[in-house]
Design a protein around this motif. Structure first.
Motif, PDB file in Angstrom:
ATOM      1  N   MET A   1      13.347  -4.611  55.090  1.00 22.01           N
ATOM      2  CA  MET A   1      12.350  -5.188  53.987  1.00 22.01           C
ATOM      3  C   MET A   1      11.667  -6.006  55.084  1.00 22.01           C
ATOM      4  SD  MET A   1      13.300  -4.740  49.932  1.00 22.01           S
ATOM      5  CE  MET A   1      13.916  -3.627  48.898  1.00 22.01           C
ATOM      6  N   SER A   2      10.049  -6.179  54.705  1.00 24.14           N
ATOM      7  CA  SER A   2       9.604  -7.514  54.662  1.00 24.14           C
ATOM      8  C   SER A   2       9.665  -8.138  53.683  1.00 24.14           C
ATOM      9  CB  SER A   2       7.856  -7.237  55.009  1.00 24.14           C
ATOM     10  OG  SER A   2       7.494  -6.875  54.000  1.00 24.14           O
ATOM     11  N   VAL A   3       9.051  -9.654  53.853  1.00 25.15           N
ATOM     12  CA  VAL A   3       9.472 -10.381  53.280  1.00 25.15           C
ATOM     13  C   VAL A   3       8.884 -10.154  51.694  1.00 25.15           C
ATOM     14  CG1 VAL A   3       8.851 -13.515  52.522  1.00 25.15           C
ATOM     15  CG2 VAL A   3       9.543 -12.210  54.482  1.00 25.15           C
ATOM     16  N   ALA A   4       7.650  -9.727  52.137  1.00 31.21           N
ATOM     17  CA  ALA A   4       6.540  -9.187  50.461  1.00 31.21           C
ATOM     18  C   ALA A   4       7.621  -8.324  49.999  1.00 31.21           C
ATOM     19  CB  ALA A   4       5.733  -9.149  51.126  1.00 31.21           C
ATOM     20  N   GLU A   5       8.059  -7.544  50.594  1.00 29.06           N
ATOM     21  CA  GLU A   5       8.706  -6.528  49.558  1.00 29.06           C
ATOM     22  C   GLU A   5      10.142  -6.942  49.216  1.00 29.06           C
ATOM     23  OE1 GLU A   5       8.535  -2.497  51.986  1.00 29.06           O
ATOM     24  OE2 GLU A   5       9.422  -3.966  53.264  1.00 29.06           O
ATOM     25  N   GLN A   6      10.780  -7.656  50.213  1.00 26.38           N
ATOM     26  CA  GLN A   6      11.935  -8.088  48.857  1.00 26.38           C
ATOM     27  C   GLN A   6      11.346  -9.662  48.319  1.00 26.38           C
ATOM     28  OE1 GLN A   6      14.342 -11.238  52.316  1.00 26.38           O
ATOM     29  NE2 GLN A   6      13.901  -9.387  54.084  1.00 26.38           N
ATOM     30  N   ALA A   7      10.538 -10.252  47.589  1.00 24.26           N
ATOM     31  CA  ALA A   7      10.023 -10.713  47.174  1.00 24.26           C
ATOM     32  C   ALA A   7       9.170 -10.032  45.778  1.00 24.26           C
ATOM     33  CB  ALA A   7       8.457 -11.490  47.183  1.00 24.26           C
ATOM     34  N   SER A   8       8.886  -9.042  46.309  1.00 26.96           N
ATOM     35  CA  SER A   8       8.665  -8.069  44.831  1.00 26.96           C
ATOM     36  C   SER A   8      10.041  -7.550  44.494  1.00 26.96           C
ATOM     37  CB  SER A   8       8.064  -6.854  45.673  1.00 26.96           C
ATOM     38  OG  SER A   8       6.273  -7.802  46.076  1.00 26.96           O
ATOM     39  N   THR A   9      11.197  -7.002  45.227  1.00 28.60           N
ATOM     40  CA  THR A   9      11.971  -6.929  44.765  1.00 28.60           C
ATOM     41  C   THR A   9      12.672  -7.763  43.621  1.00 28.60           C
ATOM     42  OG1 THR A   9      13.839  -4.661  45.159  1.00 28.60           O
ATOM     43  CG2 THR A   9      13.720  -6.739  46.272  1.00 28.60           C
ATOM     44  N   VAL A  10      13.210  -8.887  43.640  1.00 26.55           N
ATOM     45  CA  VAL A  10      13.562  -9.826  42.725  1.00 26.55           C
ATOM     46  C   VAL A  10      13.331 -10.712  41.409  1.00 26.55           C
ATOM     47  CG1 VAL A  10      14.479 -10.701  45.116  1.00 26.55           C
ATOM     48  CG2 VAL A  10      12.898 -11.780  43.963  1.00 26.55           C
ATOM     49  N   VAL A  11      12.110  -9.565  41.180  1.00 28.78           N
ATOM     50  CA  VAL A  11      10.979 -10.000  39.721  1.00 28.78           C
ATOM     51  C   VAL A  11      10.830  -9.007  39.414  1.00 28.78           C
ATOM     52  CG1 VAL A  11       8.910 -10.287  39.230  1.00 28.78           C
ATOM     53  CG2 VAL A  11       9.257 -11.160  41.430  1.00 28.78           C
ATOM     54  N   MET A  12      11.406  -9.216  38.486  1.00 29.84           N
ATOM     55  CA  MET A  12      11.458  -8.046  37.124  1.00 29.84           C
ATOM     56  C   MET A  12      10.463  -8.077  36.419  1.00 29.84           C
ATOM     57  SD  MET A  12      14.543  -6.893  34.276  1.00 29.84           S
ATOM     58  CE  MET A  12      15.607  -6.107  34.801  1.00 29.84           C
TER      59      MET A  12
ATOM     60  N   GLU B   1      17.226 -17.106  54.137  1.00 26.61           N
ATOM     61  CA  GLU B   1      18.252 -16.448  53.966  1.00 26.61           C
ATOM     62  C   GLU B   1      18.603 -16.518  52.553  1.00 26.61           C
ATOM     63  OE1 GLU B   1      18.689 -20.740  55.587  1.00 26.61           O
ATOM     64  OE2 GLU B   1      17.258 -19.211  56.082  1.00 26.61           O
ATOM     65  N   ARG B   2      18.030 -17.019  52.022  1.00 28.35           N
ATOM     66  CA  ARG B   2      17.832 -16.913  50.314  1.00 28.35           C
ATOM     67  C   ARG B   2      17.375 -16.013  49.445  1.00 28.35           C
ATOM     68  NH1 ARG B   2      18.470 -17.003  45.838  1.00 28.35           N
ATOM     69  NH2 ARG B   2      20.486 -15.793  46.165  1.00 28.35           N
ATOM     70  N   LEU B   3      16.526 -15.780  49.482  1.00 27.84           N
ATOM     71  CA  LEU B   3      15.541 -14.705  49.602  1.00 27.84           C
ATOM     72  C   LEU B   3      16.653 -13.279  50.002  1.00 27.84           C
ATOM     73  CD1 LEU B   3      13.133 -13.041  47.983  1.00 27.84           C
ATOM     74  CD2 LEU B   3      11.848 -13.878  50.106  1.00 27.84           C
ATOM     75  N   GLU B   4      16.646 -13.021  51.073  1.00 26.20           N
ATOM     76  CA  GLU B   4      17.709 -11.658  51.736  1.00 26.20           C
ATOM     77  C   GLU B   4      19.124 -11.822  50.862  1.00 26.20           C
ATOM     78  OE1 GLU B   4      18.751  -9.662  56.391  1.00 26.20           O
ATOM     79  OE2 GLU B   4      17.647 -12.035  55.475  1.00 26.20           O
ATOM     80  N   GLU B   5      18.985 -12.838  50.168  1.00 28.46           N
ATOM     81  CA  GLU B   5      20.264 -12.208  49.835  1.00 28.46           C
ATOM     82  C   GLU B   5      20.566 -12.032  48.715  1.00 28.46           C
ATOM     83  OE1 GLU B   5      24.145 -15.682  49.228  1.00 28.46           O
ATOM     84  OE2 GLU B   5      22.606 -16.254  47.968  1.00 28.46           O
ATOM     85  N   ALA B   6      19.460 -12.787  48.002  1.00 30.00           N
ATOM     86  CA  ALA B   6      19.119 -12.385  46.598  1.00 30.00           C
ATOM     87  C   ALA B   6      18.360 -10.977  46.465  1.00 30.00           C
ATOM     88  CB  ALA B   6      18.100 -13.426  46.229  1.00 30.00           C
ATOM     89  N   ALA B   7      17.713 -10.847  47.375  1.00 32.21           N
ATOM     90  CA  ALA B   7      17.391  -9.308  47.769  1.00 32.21           C
ATOM     91  C   ALA B   7      17.509  -8.403  47.780  1.00 32.21           C
ATOM     92  CB  ALA B   7      15.898  -9.043  48.731  1.00 32.21           C
TER      93      ALA B   7
END
Length: 339
Positions: free
Chosen positions: A1-12, A306-312
């Motif tokens: 996942m790109s950073v943008a895709e990771q960021a989207s997947t951690v939002v409900m 790495e924090r965003l990657e862990e969350a995603a």
């Protein structure tokens, strides 16, 4: 996942309405989840199943579709006449198992995969707003029922414990203020922590962090506190998805420190949440703006990549797990409900 895709997947995200086409369009941005509120629930179960199907843009990686189905005071779905916390706290533990088995089945049958439905807060004070929703009036009785509710629901959906680290010790309604308490960690471990520990041991998939300030531990609300995330992971052994309570509640508190919803979302991920939830005060653009803000924070170096990657990774793992476990449900029009 790109950073943008990771960021989207951690939002409900959330928008009102029951038009499947509109909701599908909303989810095409790649959000990791959607929470159904009362305004999303159509008249029939068949219509609800069509709606939840529409929310799934990619069947191989379906979003987390959530609902607050505690039963009783907080109930979104039609047909949940099963006993709820207000009575279960006074009944044998087996009654909690029966009620939440039926409730979990109802939620799962609708195509909903996450229930924010297990209140692990504990209080003996009927004057508090959380009393009617709590499953017990003392740590031990609450723990028994929280464990039972968790085990029952996890057959059908990913269950959630809320509102960590415990609303009972912090008076006030977090929908309007940020309740606080001076309770220290030692007392917390003997009281408020007990039902959460039981639910974690029973296999709860998610842990919801409340907008509650235990000032002796951290002046910040637990939802934005790295310390409370460390305690849940290292002391209680929680290894599932950490989710915020509705970040819109922070806006409703009136505290100017939390007036920016995008900044709140970034702070929540930085603190250790894997999934951020935004309902109150949001519109069709809010979740996307929050995802963009999280991605920008990573690009600027103010949020560790790495924090965003862990969350995603945690969110995607749960999405894949639920996709693999999904069982086909059929509505039986002529069946007699279990009594």
């Amino acid at each position: 996942m790109s950073v943008a895709e990771q960021a989207s997947t951690v939002v409900m995200g959330h928008v009102a309405g029951t038009d499947p086409a509109m909701l599908r369009s909303y989810m095409e941005s790649g959000l990791g989840g959607f929470i159904l509120m009362g305004a999303n629930i159509p008249a029939t179960e068949g219509e609800l199943q069509s709606l939840t199907t529409a929310l799934t843009v990619d069947p191989e990686l379906p979003p987390l579709i959530a609902v607050d189905q505690e039963g009783g005071i907080v109930s979104r779905l039609h047909g949940d006449d099963y006993p709820a916390s207000s009575s279960l706290k006074h009944l044998p533990v087996a009654e909690t198992t029966s009620a939440f088995t039926a409730r979990g089945s109802l939620v799962g049958r609708a195509g909903i995969t996450v229930n924010f439905g297990t209140v692990a807060d504990v209080t003996a004070d009927p004057g508090t707003f959380i009393y009617g929703r709590a499953l017990g009036t003392d740590p031990a009785s609450a723990a028994d029922r929280v464990s039972a509710a968790t085990t029952a629901q996890e057959q059908f959906v990913a269950s959630t414990l809320k509102h960590f680290p415990g609303h009972g010790a912090a008076p006030g309604d977090s929908h309007h203020v940020i309740p606080s308490t001076t309770m220290g960690l030692d007392q917390w471990r003997e009281t408020e922590a007990v039902p959460f520990a039981a639910g974690i041991d029973a296999g709860a998939s998610l842990l919801m962090y409340g907008h509650l300030a235990y000032t002796a531990v951290d002046a910040s609300p637990a939802s934005l506190s790295a310390k409370w995330h460390e305690i849940a992971r290292e002391e209680l052994g929680f290894d599932g998805v950490a989710v915020t309570d509705d970040l819109g509640m922070l806006l409703s508190s009136g505290d100017p420190a939390y007036a920016d919803p995008v900044a709140n979302g970034v702070s929540a991920i930085a603190a250790g949440n894997d999934l951020v939830l935004m309902i109150a005060g949001s519109d069709a653009s809010t979740a996307g703006a929050m995802a963009a803000g999280i991605a920008t924070a990573v690009e600027k170096g103010t949020l560790p990549a790495e924090r965003l990657e862990e969350a995603a990774t945690r969110v995607v793992a749960l999405r894949l797990e639920l996709a693999a476990a999904a069982a086909p449900w059929a509505v039986c029009d002529d069946c007699t409900p279990a009594g």
